[in-house]
Design an enzyme around this catalytic site. Structure first.
Site, PDB file in Angstrom:
ATOM      1  N   GLU A 155       0.865  -1.185   0.000  1.00 31.39           N
ATOM      2  CA  GLU A 155       0.000   0.000   0.000  1.00 31.39           C
ATOM      3  C   GLU A 155       0.897   1.229   0.000  1.00 31.39           C
ATOM      4  OE1 GLU A 155      -3.237  -0.041  -0.634  1.00 31.39           O
ATOM      5  OE2 GLU A 155      -2.699  -2.121  -0.966  1.00 31.39           O
TER       6      GLU A 155
ATOM      7  N   CYS B 244      -1.758   9.286   3.765  1.00 31.35           N
ATOM      8  CA  CYS B 244      -1.745   8.837   2.365  1.00 31.35           C
ATOM      9  C   CYS B 244      -3.007   9.321   1.671  1.00 31.35           C
ATOM     10  CB  CYS B 244      -1.627   7.321   2.288  1.00 31.35           C
ATOM     11  SG  CYS B 244      -2.879   6.501   3.254  1.00 31.35           S
TER      12      CYS B 244
HETATM   13  P1  NAP Z   1       8.778   4.882   3.520  1.00 28.36           P
HETATM   14  O1  NAP Z   1       9.929   5.777   3.622  1.00 28.36           O
HETATM   15  O2  NAP Z   1       8.559   4.127   2.259  1.00 28.36           O
HETATM   16  O3  NAP Z   1       8.930   3.846   4.744  1.00 28.36           O
HETATM   17  C1  NAP Z   1       7.954   2.867   5.005  1.00 28.36           C
HETATM   18  C2  NAP Z   1       8.633   1.689   5.670  1.00 28.36           C
HETATM   19  O4  NAP Z   1       9.547   1.093   4.758  1.00 28.36           O
HETATM   20  C3  NAP Z   1       9.458   2.083   6.893  1.00 28.36           C
HETATM   21  O5  NAP Z   1       9.345   1.071   7.869  1.00 28.36           O
HETATM   22  C4  NAP Z   1      10.867   2.124   6.322  1.00 28.36           C
HETATM   23  O6  NAP Z   1      11.876   1.929   7.271  1.00 28.36           O
HETATM   24  C5  NAP Z   1      10.815   0.953   5.375  1.00 28.36           C
HETATM   25  N1  NAP Z   1      11.863   0.942   4.362  1.00 28.36           N
HETATM   26  C6  NAP Z   1      12.604   1.986   3.902  1.00 28.36           C
HETATM   27  N2  NAP Z   1      13.476   1.538   2.966  1.00 28.36           N
HETATM   28  C7  NAP Z   1      13.276   0.214   2.834  1.00 28.36           C
HETATM   29  C8  NAP Z   1      13.868  -0.807   2.029  1.00 28.36           C
HETATM   30  N3  NAP Z   1      14.828  -0.547   1.148  1.00 28.36           N
HETATM   31  N4  NAP Z   1      13.412  -2.078   2.163  1.00 28.36           N
HETATM   32  C9  NAP Z   1      12.427  -2.374   3.034  1.00 28.36           C
HETATM   33  N5  NAP Z   1      11.840  -1.458   3.833  1.00 28.36           N
HETATM   34  C10 NAP Z   1      12.256  -0.181   3.732  1.00 28.36           C
HETATM   35  O7  NAP Z   1       7.400   5.612   3.832  1.00 28.36           O
HETATM   36  P2  NAP Z   1       7.070   6.535   5.087  1.00 28.36           P
HETATM   37  O8  NAP Z   1       7.763   7.829   4.895  1.00 28.36           O
HETATM   38  O9  NAP Z   1       7.277   5.787   6.346  1.00 28.36           O
HETATM   39  O10 NAP Z   1       5.498   6.716   4.931  1.00 28.36           O
HETATM   40  C11 NAP Z   1       4.929   7.659   4.098  1.00 28.36           C
HETATM   41  C12 NAP Z   1       4.431   7.017   2.815  1.00 28.36           C
HETATM   42  O11 NAP Z   1       3.520   5.976   3.119  1.00 28.36           O
HETATM   43  C13 NAP Z   1       3.650   7.990   1.944  1.00 28.36           C
HETATM   44  O12 NAP Z   1       4.019   7.792   0.614  1.00 28.36           O
HETATM   45  C14 NAP Z   1       2.194   7.568   2.173  1.00 28.36           C
HETATM   46  O13 NAP Z   1       1.336   7.916   1.132  1.00 28.36           O
HETATM   47  C15 NAP Z   1       2.343   6.095   2.332  1.00 28.36           C
HETATM   48  N6  NAP Z   1       1.215   5.505   3.045  1.00 28.36           N
HETATM   49  C16 NAP Z   1       0.324   4.757   2.337  1.00 28.36           C
HETATM   50  C17 NAP Z   1      -0.786   4.210   2.970  1.00 28.36           C
HETATM   51  C18 NAP Z   1      -1.797   3.391   2.201  1.00 28.36           C
HETATM   52  O14 NAP Z   1      -2.639   2.753   2.816  1.00 28.36           O
HETATM   53  N7  NAP Z   1      -1.747   3.392   0.880  1.00 28.36           N
HETATM   54  C19 NAP Z   1      -0.971   4.428   4.330  1.00 28.36           C
HETATM   55  C20 NAP Z   1      -0.027   5.184   5.029  1.00 28.36           C
HETATM   56  C21 NAP Z   1       1.069   5.722   4.371  1.00 28.36           C
HETATM   57  P3  NAP Z   1      12.679   3.197   7.881  1.00 28.36           P
HETATM   58  O15 NAP Z   1      11.676   3.966   8.630  1.00 28.36           O
HETATM   59  O16 NAP Z   1      13.708   2.553   8.730  1.00 28.36           O
HETATM   60  O17 NAP Z   1      13.240   3.936   6.713  1.00 28.36           O
END
Ligand code: NAP
Length: 523
Positions: free
Chosen positions: A287, A321
């Protein structure tokens, strides 16, 4: 065992002095635990590493909310191996037992509700109502999935033929890697984790690095609720460092990810590779981001549309999001709408959310954005916005206690297909786009790589029908804002590069963590 039908938890608006006192006391309790150390947990063993994630308060980054041990790559791999071993017996536990654990955990969360919400006030800068809604959603996910687990444990009715007895049952998949974001650090983490557990999978949970303390509290609650050791393994660590290890491991059976499109695409691609020793195709539930919109038609209720836009754009600092980052307005009501939006934005207060107990009905008070890097990214869009449109209000940082504060910002006259109109900013920035007709508004809304949430304000039934038929949006709302999906009511998930449309909190969700087995006996 479950006698009551599922009901959503009521959200507290903190209007009464009693409710306010409960939150003030909870904030004090959480502050008294600042600097505490938290372990990682593998196979039930708590491990304190010397390398820690320093979780700080984005309203005042000199405050350390907690120091959480950081898993190494070898510990991440060990957690998967232990989870694989424990899958052999956890997958055979009765559904009644697994569902009962979720219900007990929901009850513990109800008892610790203020403390959990207060943790999010200081760990990620949610205002009180937003934090309460996050905890309420976490409770709802567990209540809902406990019931859904029981439903899926019933046999599926099949056609009958003579001479054979045929059955279809759902069985769990194996070890799941759960990778949540920081923006709903209790609700989404709880929903993703417990959906995988209640269906009989074992889990390795890697929380977001900005919110590991609230994630630890979830793990603690599930243990207290009776989840046996080793079923849920907790491996905080930087996604960039341990992410590939978790995703690539041959014993990983599925990855449940919520976060940015960039990371989601990387996981999807890596998980598609069958590595040596791997006996299955990995499943990915991803997601991801959005570029969500509200369309305002010429005959809409403009006051109500302005309220929806402002709530959607600035609730939790625009870091949802589902946040409204595009207001697509019919040219006949454009100037009036810019004025109504601006009037409301002027009333938003920005500051340390510990000190903002009473939001009024329409204008959510804003806290800081999540981190220094988020702030820098959002601020880079201010310059782009000034080139691509007209700055109506905001655009600047706010200097307060070293916190990551940004003014609520509105850009008008943004053109379709510009960067401001296409890219997810994930902060308190709204782009207003002028549209010559309702048809054009639909075209503009659809013309991005995303398809998560959107909303249409109109009083014309024909246009409502057209919108529901033509907008390619996973969660489309009519005459209400585009945020605030409720478990069981609005199953949530997006199209295109917003993800795999998993519809969290809905009747199809648990199926993503199960596989159907059919057995046929000659009689
Ligand atoms: P993110 O930077 O993609 O991080 C999400 C998760 O992925 C974190 O636990 C992060 O760990 C981990 N991660 C980072 N790099 C990774 C890699 N190479 N391999 C595996 N995992 C990795 O996103 P965010 O900033 O936390 O959240 C914001 C985003 O989430 C926005 O784009 C938002 O739209 C989206 N979102 C979507 C939904 C939905 O239901 N569609 C809901 C909520 C949020 P670290 O924190 O250690 O980097």
């Amino acid at each position: 065992m479950i006698t009551k039908p599922f009901e959503n938890t009521k959200i507290i608006l903190f209007k009464t002095p009693d409710e306010q006192k409960l939150m003030k006391d909870a904030i004090k309790k959480v502050e008294s635990e600042f600097g505490k150390e938290y372990p990682l947990i593998i196979d039930g063993k708590e491990i304190f590493n010397s390398e820690k994630i320093k979780s700080t308060n984005p309203s005042k980054p000199s405050e350390i909310v907690g120091l959480v041990s950081k898993a190494s790559k070898s510990q991440a791999a060990e957690a998967i191996e232990k989870a694989y071993k424990n899958f052999s017996w956890w997958s055979k536990e009765s559904q009644a037992k697994r569902s009962a654990i979720l219900l007990r955990a929901a009850e513990i969360m109800r008892q610790r509700k203020m403390e959990l919400s207060a943790t999010m006030v200081v760990e990620i800068g949610k205002n009180w109502v937003e934090a309460d809604a996050d905890t309420a959603e976490a409770i709802d996910f567990m209540e809902y999935y406990a019931r859904e687990g029981l439903r899926y444990s019933q046999e599926t009715p099949l056609m009958r033929i003579n001479g054979e007895d045929n059955h279809q049952v759902y069985i769990p998949l194996g070890v799941g890697i759960v990778i949540p974001p920081w923006n709903f650090p209790l609700a989404i983490t709880t929903g993703m984790t417990t959906a995988a557990l209640v269906t009989g999978n074992t889990v390795v949970l890697k929380p977001a690095s900005d919110t590991p303390v609230i994630a630890y509290k979830l793990v603690e609650i599930l243990k207290e609720a009776g989840l046996p050791d080793g079923v849920l393994n907790f491996v905080p660590g930087s996604g960039g460092e341990v992410g590939d290890t978790l995703v690539d491991h041959p014993l990983t059976r599925f990855v449940s990810f919520t976060g940015s499109m960039e990371v989601g695409k990387r996981i999807y691609e890596r998980a598609s590779k069958v590595n040596p020793g791997q006996k299955w195709l990995k499943r990915v539930v991803a997601e991801m981001g959005g570029k969500d919109y509200i369309i305002v038609d010429e005959n809409a209720d403009l006051e109500s549309a302005a309220n929806g836009i402002v709530q959607g754009a600035y609730g939790f600092q625009g870091q949802k999001c589902s946040a409204c980052s595009r207001a697509i307005i019919d040219e006949k009501v454009y100037d009036k709408m810019v004025e109504l939006i601006n009037e409301r934005v002027q009333k938003i207060k920005v500051g340390d959310t510990r000190e903002f107990p009473v939001p009024d009905v329409h204008y959510y008070n804003m806290g800081p954005v999540s981190s220094a890097s988020s702030k820098a990214k959002i601020m880079s869009y201010m310059e782009i916005g000034k080139k691509e449109g007209r700055l109506v209000t905001g655009g600047k940082e706010i200097d307060l206690n070293g916190g990551y504060f940004i003014e609520p910002t509105v850009f008008a006259d943004i053109k379709p297909l510009s960067k401001m109109e296409q890219e997810e900013i994930f902060g308190p920035v709204l782009s207003i786009i002028k549209s010559e007709s309702f048809e054009k508004s639909i075209e503009i809304a659809n013309d991005t790589i995303y398809g998560l949430t959107g909303s249409v304000y109109t009083n014309d039934r024909k246009k409502i029908k057209k919108a529901t038929e033509e907008l390619l949006t996973g969660n489309l709302y009519i005459n209400r804002g585009c945020t605030g999906a409720l478990v069981g009511v609005h199953p949530f998930g997006g199209f295109n590069l917003s993800g795999t449309d998993s519809k969290a909190g809905g009747p199809d969700y648990l199926l993503l963590f199960l596989q159907a087995k059919v057995y046929s006996e000659k009689v």
